[in-house]
Design a protein around this motif. Structure first.
Motif, mmCIF file in Angstrom:
data_model
loop_
_atom_site.group_PDB
_atom_site.id
_atom_site.type_symbol
_atom_site.label_atom_id
_atom_site.label_comp_id
_atom_site.label_asym_id
_atom_site.label_seq_id
_atom_site.Cartn_x
_atom_site.Cartn_y
_atom_site.Cartn_z
ATOM 1 N N LEU A 435 0.630 -1.126 0.055
ATOM 2 C CA LEU A 435 0.048 -0.026 0.033
ATOM 3 C C LEU A 435 1.276 0.993 0.166
ATOM 4 C CD1 LEU A 435 -2.291 1.196 0.223
ATOM 5 C CD2 LEU A 435 -2.642 1.238 2.721
ATOM 6 N N THR A 436 2.051 1.160 0.980
ATOM 7 C CA THR A 436 3.083 2.484 0.721
ATOM 8 C C THR A 436 3.579 2.597 -0.290
ATOM 9 O OG1 THR A 436 3.335 2.124 2.745
ATOM 10 C CG2 THR A 436 4.736 3.634 2.055
ATOM 11 N N GLU A 437 3.827 1.430 -1.211
ATOM 12 C CA GLU A 437 4.597 1.090 -2.253
ATOM 13 C C GLU A 437 3.512 1.915 -3.840
ATOM 14 O OE1 GLU A 437 5.698 0.725 -6.522
ATOM 15 O OE2 GLU A 437 4.054 -0.553 -5.657
ATOM 16 N N LEU A 438 2.300 1.633 -3.343
ATOM 17 C CA LEU A 438 0.999 1.851 -4.612
ATOM 18 C C LEU A 438 0.542 3.715 -4.429
ATOM 19 C CD1 LEU A 438 -0.713 1.608 -6.433
ATOM 20 C CD2 LEU A 438 -2.523 1.033 -4.831
ATOM 21 N N VAL A 439 0.419 4.028 -3.829
ATOM 22 C CA VAL A 439 0.397 5.160 -3.055
ATOM 23 C C VAL A 439 1.976 6.838 -3.366
ATOM 24 C CG1 VAL A 439 -0.043 8.005 -0.990
ATOM 25 C CG2 VAL A 439 -1.045 5.447 -1.175
ATOM 26 N N THR A 440 2.773 6.074 -3.200
ATOM 27 C CA THR A 440 4.102 6.610 -3.478
ATOM 28 C C THR A 440 4.376 6.529 -4.763
ATOM 29 O OG1 THR A 440 5.087 6.026 -1.516
ATOM 30 C CG2 THR A 440 6.792 7.133 -3.076
ATOM 31 N N SER A 441 4.204 5.331 -5.311
ATOM 32 C CA SER A 441 3.712 5.343 -7.048
ATOM 33 C C SER A 441 2.821 5.989 -7.677
ATOM 34 C CB SER A 441 4.153 3.681 -7.363
ATOM 35 O OG SER A 441 5.226 2.864 -7.319
ATOM 36 N N VAL A 442 1.875 5.914 -7.159
ATOM 37 C CA VAL A 442 0.690 7.252 -7.519
ATOM 38 C C VAL A 442 1.111 8.977 -8.282
ATOM 39 C CG1 VAL A 442 -1.639 7.655 -7.666
ATOM 40 C CG2 VAL A 442 -1.306 5.411 -7.488
ATOM 41 N N LEU A 443 2.520 9.268 -7.138
ATOM 42 C CA LEU A 443 2.323 10.577 -6.836
ATOM 43 C C LEU A 443 3.744 10.391 -7.551
ATOM 44 C CD1 LEU A 443 2.399 11.369 -2.753
ATOM 45 C CD2 LEU A 443 0.195 12.135 -4.646
ATOM 46 N N VAL A 444 4.180 9.919 -7.686
ATOM 47 C CA VAL A 444 5.980 9.550 -8.088
ATOM 48 C C VAL A 444 4.979 9.350 -10.105
ATOM 49 C CG1 VAL A 444 7.704 8.780 -8.948
ATOM 50 C CG2 VAL A 444 7.154 8.951 -6.299
ATOM 51 N N TRP A 445 4.333 9.093 -10.916
ATOM 52 C CA TRP A 445 4.623 8.315 -12.128
ATOM 53 C C TRP A 445 4.103 10.169 -12.434
ATOM 54 C CZ3 TRP A 445 0.172 8.987 -14.795
ATOM 55 C CH2 TRP A 445 0.220 8.974 -16.151
ATOM 56 N N PRO A 446 3.112 11.045 -12.126
ATOM 57 C CA PRO A 446 3.342 12.143 -13.270
ATOM 58 C C PRO A 446 4.572 12.799 -13.334
ATOM 59 C CG PRO A 446 1.003 12.010 -11.409
ATOM 60 C CD PRO A 446 2.480 10.913 -11.304
ATOM 61 N N VAL A 447 5.082 13.193 -11.851
ATOM 62 C CA VAL A 447 6.958 13.919 -11.998
ATOM 63 C C VAL A 447 7.667 13.178 -13.228
ATOM 64 C CG1 VAL A 447 8.434 14.187 -10.382
ATOM 65 C CG2 VAL A 447 6.027 14.413 -9.451
ATOM 66 N N LEU A 448 7.257 11.944 -13.569
ATOM 67 C CA LEU A 448 8.041 10.821 -13.997
ATOM 68 C C LEU A 448 7.713 11.383 -15.712
ATOM 69 C CD1 LEU A 448 9.037 7.767 -12.646
ATOM 70 C CD2 LEU A 448 10.083 9.915 -12.569
ATOM 71 N N LEU A 483 13.555 22.278 -5.825
ATOM 72 C CA LEU A 483 12.434 23.709 -6.900
ATOM 73 C C LEU A 483 13.217 23.640 -7.665
ATOM 74 C CD1 LEU A 483 11.722 25.936 -3.269
ATOM 75 C CD2 LEU A 483 10.551 24.627 -4.203
ATOM 76 N N TRP A 484 14.149 23.964 -8.300
ATOM 77 C CA TRP A 484 14.823 24.165 -9.291
ATOM 78 C C TRP A 484 15.199 23.319 -10.205
ATOM 79 C CZ3 TRP A 484 15.465 28.414 -12.409
ATOM 80 C CH2 TRP A 484 16.029 28.037 -13.937
ATOM 81 N N PHE A 485 14.699 22.035 -9.682
ATOM 82 C CA PHE A 485 15.372 21.056 -11.141
ATOM 83 C C PHE A 485 13.650 20.307 -11.426
ATOM 84 C CE2 PHE A 485 14.791 16.559 -10.770
ATOM 85 C CZ PHE A 485 15.893 16.243 -12.398
ATOM 86 N N HIS A 486 12.851 20.735 -10.291
ATOM 87 C CA HIS A 486 11.206 20.209 -10.544
ATOM 88 C C HIS A 486 10.698 21.555 -11.182
ATOM 89 C CE1 HIS A 486 11.464 16.236 -9.132
ATOM 90 N NE2 HIS A 486 12.299 17.106 -8.312
ATOM 91 N N ARG A 487 10.995 22.323 -11.273
ATOM 92 C CA ARG A 487 10.700 23.825 -11.912
ATOM 93 C C ARG A 487 9.295 23.985 -12.535
ATOM 94 N NH1 ARG A 487 15.166 23.656 -14.657
ATOM 95 N NH2 ARG A 487 15.893 24.365 -16.188
ATOM 96 N N VAL A 488 9.323 22.173 -14.070
ATOM 97 C CA VAL A 488 8.759 22.476 -14.757
ATOM 98 C C VAL A 488 7.548 22.143 -13.873
ATOM 99 C CG1 VAL A 488 8.195 21.439 -16.558
ATOM 100 C CG2 VAL A 488 10.204 22.297 -16.932
ATOM 101 N N GLU A 489 7.442 21.121 -13.941
ATOM 102 C CA GLU A 489 6.451 20.215 -12.911
ATOM 103 C C GLU A 489 5.368 21.189 -11.755
ATOM 104 O OE1 GLU A 489 9.256 18.696 -14.097
ATOM 105 O OE2 GLU A 489 9.389 19.073 -12.046
ATOM 106 N N LEU A 490 6.642 22.025 -11.123
ATOM 107 C CA LEU A 490 5.473 23.313 -9.795
ATOM 108 C C LEU A 490 5.017 24.185 -11.196
ATOM 109 C CD1 LEU A 490 8.950 23.837 -7.993
ATOM 110 C CD2 LEU A 490 6.320 22.805 -7.724
ATOM 111 N N GLY A 491 5.546 24.272 -11.934
ATOM 112 C CA GLY A 491 4.694 25.732 -13.040
ATOM 113 C C GLY A 491 3.629 24.877 -14.041
ATOM 114 N N THR A 492 3.947 23.910 -14.208
ATOM 115 C CA THR A 492 2.890 23.216 -15.365
ATOM 116 C C THR A 492 1.492 22.886 -13.682
ATOM 117 O OG1 THR A 492 4.232 21.655 -16.904
ATOM 118 C CG2 THR A 492 1.850 20.936 -16.309
ATOM 119 N N GLY A 493 2.091 22.375 -13.092
ATOM 120 C CA GLY A 493 1.287 22.212 -11.501
ATOM 121 C C GLY A 493 -0.005 23.164 -11.757
#
Length: 583
Positions: A435-448, A483-493
């Motif tokens: 269950l822990t792996e599933l919840v984390t994967s659901v959140l990591v997948w959109p980032v990837l 924050l800089w590395f994930h700037r595109v994800e933050l901006g898109t969100g």
């Protein structure tokens, strides 16, 4: 010659056996195609006539492409689950000979570039000590590091291990594939088989012995790989990968073994190679033009497997052997750095896939490698177009793919529960970990998905990835850098959230976790990159009960890396011999 097998090897395969294997290879992709077409038909009906006909056709075609890969994954997983319950692979490889190596000569090679010397030589000595009681093998390290300080550290570690290991620095262009070809050119005449291990690879002596025995007993085999189990992770992200590989990896590996048989893929390490055909057929050309799509082929392993198959040699995966290990990227940032190189290498395969003489299965492997990264922008375009074309129906579509994802995870958990040893993995702990792996994967997948899309855009803009030095320890990353590395994800969100505020109908239930993942990407990266000593939820059997070779490797890595001024024994392990030839 029988179906492309060299005449000397054809005698080991009967015509009925070859036909049965060909039917098995063909039936699985056909079943995946039928499943994908059925799903696309349902999707076409779901869209209805209210959607513009051109958009409807475009959406259906993109859906079919995405669905093909998912369908093949599902069919493979079901086959692997059934094979795992049987407890044995299909009887296609002849059993390993009991006393391998009487006439065969084996070398073990660590091709490295800018790797931590303690990691390389600590793992090498652990493998050599484990192999000493199993078979006679010679050990080599070929490095194409360029930095003088790095080379000095490698030589220092080598001198501490001892000159029973042959160490060589290679100049000139090329990376890992060129290092392997360098071995074949310098020492290839002295050996029959070559075991290729990465800097972070560990393999038990028993597995090495079985690999040599399998090669002796199967003269048509040009390469046999043992999938590496991730071990040794100390961060949350690494432990998540270890848990997923331990629970869901076996059904995928066994499923691939069931239908691919002698047409398996190759992932560049933890494999044994028959040197003569590899040297004759697997010297890779440079692609026309410069990087990122020309020049050196970065994802060389897929291509080498395809070239062996084109020459009539078999390529096998042997997950049933076990005893094969590697490490996992410790952070999302490091995972992305590695994935960007793989993305460039896999997209280069678009120029390889039409080479003459490749088998259909080899072309399928290359196509799936390309789709692994092209699927990200396709998903973004598809979901965006579908949202605006038919917002109320988008949720059902996404839920359908989530259901498939859940079924595969359920099969993995059931496989562990039904095949585990008594008391080895408590059911409650396994379910909580899943269950822990599933919840984390659901959140990591959109980032990837957004990261992969960024990689493709950068490559189309002509930006070469290169071959950056890996961070295998997971050094802490300042939050400002995240924050800089994930700037595109933050901006898109933020952009999608603003759009949903203007058009509330777009904000459906399935979009909420996607927005949460994009807006919280930096925090997610920081959380999963933290060091974690607790193994209650995500601990695996290999972590709780590591084998002797893993325990020894951990001790040697620390010794070679930390105790710079101390003397470590340079005597070869009992049974090791001095390498043949000069270097």
């Amino acid at each position: 010659m029988i179906l492309g097998l060299p005449a000397a090897q054809a005698r080991s395969r009967s015509v009925p056996a070859i036909r049965r294997a060909a039917r098995a290879r063909g039936s699985v992709p056909v079943a995946a195609l039928v499943l994908a077409l059925a799903g696309t038909g349902v999707f076409w009906w779901q869209l209805g006539s209210s959607v513009h006909s051109g958009l409807r056709v475009g959406l259906a075609l993109v859906f079919l492409v995405l669905c093909l890969n998912v369908s093949l994954f599902v069919v493979t997983g079901v086959l692997g689950f059934c094979a795992l319950l049987r407890g044995r692979p299909p009887s296609a490889l002849a059993p390993a000979r009991v006393e391998p190596g009487r006439g065969s000569r084996t070398a073990v090679l660590f091709p490295v570039c800018d790797e931590e010397p303690g990691l390389v030589f600590g793992n090498l000595r652990a493998v050599a000590e484990s192999a000493a009681g199993e078979l006679v093998a010679d050990f080599f390290v070929i490095s194409n590091s360029r930095d003088p300080a790095q080379l000095a550290a490698e030589r220092q570690a080598w001198h501490r291990v001892g000159d029973w290991v042959r160490y060589r620095v290679r100049g000139g262009p090329g990376r890992k594939a060129a290092n392997v070809q360098e071995f074949c050119a310098v020492w290839g005449d002295d050996y029959d088989y070559l075991v290729v291990l990465d800097a972070d690879s560990v393999m038990s002596g028993a597995t090495l012995r079985q690999l040599v025995g399998l090669m002796d007993a199967n003269p048509a085999a040009g390469l046999i790989e043992v999938p590496g189990a991730p071990v040794g992770g100390r961060t949350v992200f690494a432990r998540l990968q270890q848990f997923a590989a331990a629970v869901y990896g076996p059904i995928c590996a066994w499923g691939n073994r069931v239908w691919q048989r002698g047409n398996a893929n190759y992932h560049g390490h933890n494999a044994i190679i028959r040197i003569a055909p590899f040297r004759a057929h697997c010297r890779l050309p440079e692609l026309p033009g410069g990087p990122p799509f020309g020049g050196e082929i970065l994802s060389h392993d897929f291509v080498e497997a395809a070239l062996l198959r084109r020459a009539g040699w078999e390529v096998w995966s042997a997950p049933e052997l076990g005893g094969s290990y590697e490490s996992a990227p410790p952070t999302i940032v490091e995972y992305a750095r590695r994935d960007r190189r793989w993305c460039q290498g896999n997209l280069q395969h678009l120029r390889v896939i039409c080479w003459p003489g490749l088998t259909l299965t080899s072309r399928l492997h290359l196509a799936r490698g390309v789709l692994q990264y092209l699927a990200a922008p396709l998903w973004l375009l598809f979901v965006a177009a579908h949202l605006f074309a038919a917002p109320p129906r988008a949720g059902a579509l996404v839920l359908g793919f989530v259901a498939v994802w859940l079924v595969m995870r359920l099969l993995g958990v059931l496989g562990v529960l039904l095949t585990r040893r008594r008391g080895s993995w408590p059911a409650g702990r396994l379910l909580l970990g899943a269950l822990t792996e599933l919840v984390t994967s659901v959140l990591v997948w959109p980032v990837l998905v957004l990261l992969h899309t960024r990689f493709i855009v950068a490559l189309l803009a002509g930006r070469d990835t290169g071959w950056p030095q890996p961070d295998r320890d997971g050094a802490p990353i300042p939050f400002r850098r995240l924050l800089w590395f994930h700037r595109v994800e933050l901006g898109t969100g933020a952009g999608v959230a603003a759009l949903c505020a203007v058009y509330p109908a777009l904000l459906t239930g399935w979009l909420v976790p996607v927005l949460a993942a994009w807006l919280g990407a930096a925090g997610l990266s920081a959380m999963t990159g933290r060091r974690s000593r607790r193994t209650f939820l995500l601990g695996t059997e290999l972590e709780r009960r590591p084998g002797p070779v893993l325990r020894r490797a951990a001790v040697l890595r620390v010794g070679y890396r930390v105790r710079r001024a101390c003397s470590t024994s340079s005597a070869p392990p009992a049974g090791a011999v001095a390498p043949r030839g000069a270097g």
